[in-house]
Design an enzyme around this catalytic site. Sequence first.
Site, PDB file in Angstrom:
ATOM      1  N   GLY A  40      -2.703   1.541 -11.766  1.00 53.85           N
ATOM      2  CA  GLY A  40      -3.833   1.088 -10.781  1.00 53.85           C
ATOM      3  C   GLY A  40      -4.016   2.493 -10.166  1.00 53.85           C
ATOM      4  O   GLY A  40      -2.904   3.026  -9.861  1.00 53.85           O
ATOM      5  N   CYS A  41      -5.338   2.678  -9.557  1.00 51.45           N
ATOM      6  CA  CYS A  41      -5.621   3.644  -8.826  1.00 51.45           C
ATOM      7  C   CYS A  41      -4.902   3.975  -7.517  1.00 51.45           C
ATOM      8  O   CYS A  41      -4.311   5.090  -7.170  1.00 51.45           O
ATOM      9  CB  CYS A  41      -7.236   3.986  -8.499  1.00 51.45           C
ATOM     10  SG  CYS A  41      -8.012   2.858  -7.940  1.00 51.45           S
ATOM     11  N   ASN A  42      -4.991   2.963  -6.766  1.00 51.21           N
ATOM     12  CA  ASN A  42      -4.147   2.903  -5.590  1.00 51.21           C
ATOM     13  C   ASN A  42      -2.607   3.018  -5.629  1.00 51.21           C
ATOM     14  O   ASN A  42      -1.922   3.906  -4.820  1.00 51.21           O
ATOM     15  CB  ASN A  42      -4.491   1.814  -4.775  1.00 51.21           C
ATOM     16  CG  ASN A  42      -5.808   1.402  -4.033  1.00 51.21           C
ATOM     17  OD1 ASN A  42      -6.466   2.326  -3.441  1.00 51.21           O
ATOM     18  ND2 ASN A  42      -6.488   0.277  -4.467  1.00 51.21           N
TER      19      ASN A  42
ATOM     20  N   ALA B 123      -1.762   6.828  -6.244  1.00 54.29           N
ATOM     21  CA  ALA B 123      -1.937   7.744  -5.086  1.00 54.29           C
ATOM     22  C   ALA B 123      -0.926   7.439  -3.818  1.00 54.29           C
ATOM     23  O   ALA B 123      -0.129   8.315  -3.661  1.00 54.29           O
ATOM     24  CB  ALA B 123      -3.339   7.378  -4.149  1.00 54.29           C
TER      25      ALA B 123
END
Length: 372
Positions: A162-164, A167
């Site tokens: 997932g992108c979050n 990060a």
Amino acid sequence: MQDLHLDYPLTVAVAGATGYAGGEALRILAAHPNFEVTCVAGHSSAGKRLGEFTPHIPQLSSLTIEDTTPEVLSGHDVVILALPHGASGALAAQLEDVRIVIDLGADHRLESAEAWQDFYGDGYCAPWTYALPELITGGDENFGFSYQRSHLSSAHRLAGPGCNVTAVTLAFQPALAAGLVNSQISAHAVVGYSGAGRKTGRVNLLASEALGNATAYSVAGSHRHIPEIQQNFAHAQGLDGQNYSAIQQYKLGFTPVLAPMSRGIMATVSAALSNKALEMSDEEIRSVYGKAYGNEFFIELLPPTVLPATADVIGSNAAHIQVAVDRRAGLLYGFSAIDNLNRGTAGQAIQSLNIALGLPEDAGLTKIGVAP
């Protein structure tokens, strides 16, 4: 599974080609020296020309969008599934003749069936090789780290993070792997609107609602990326991600905030300094991040006085990282900025694909942003 030839360019089919993640994968693939996009698939867009949806990729504009079926996707060397969660599992099971399948959705990320049940409900699928090459998978007392990259070589089924998750993981995993913080962790992510996907009928995604506005969503432990972040933190400390009790020891408070920008994630993660870290200088703590990321091409540990900014990484597969110590509060902070569609989704999927095929890891990718 049938062995396919490795005569380049390899053929690639992208399902979900008219969504944001699928479109970003196409943008990268169009300039990749080793791949040729030969099939694009969609649902409501089937039968239309791709150029109606991605005019920024003129070399692929003449392709006709086909229906998303196993028959359409089969026979290609590589298939990228840019589909909503719950849509990839059954489809992927019917692609046995495809050499490599990459799922950009959530279906094959979680190692614990219990974690999936808690956050997604029914429909658990077996996990695939996790496609975050720089994920720390253990370390030693001298801050020597091992990485997920070694598991990607020759992998045939890849699960894009997932992108979050990307990060937050990159911002804080060195601190956890080195034992610099406790397990009560607070994470905040300022997220661009493309992270919500290309959807219709959502009033809160209209420009009139978004511009000049910032709003939190999926708060109080409800965001579905939480167990995936916990799983990564467990791996950073050499623990088994299948053990749901083990990953739940990381008491993660995660709050994402939609901000009026199209792309980007700015993550701020913090936790209390451990006794070990309290005996270290700020420079020694920073050196842990330097050892973790010093040899990583796409991860940039910024100079001590520079904080990450989303504008600096847009359009790239780079992650900009910073670490800071608040002695008064007894906290360690990790910061990261990424492009949610590139580094957070399609870029690192293709980075992992390169590794799986034995290609240069940076083939078709850049760490140069487009600021301002």
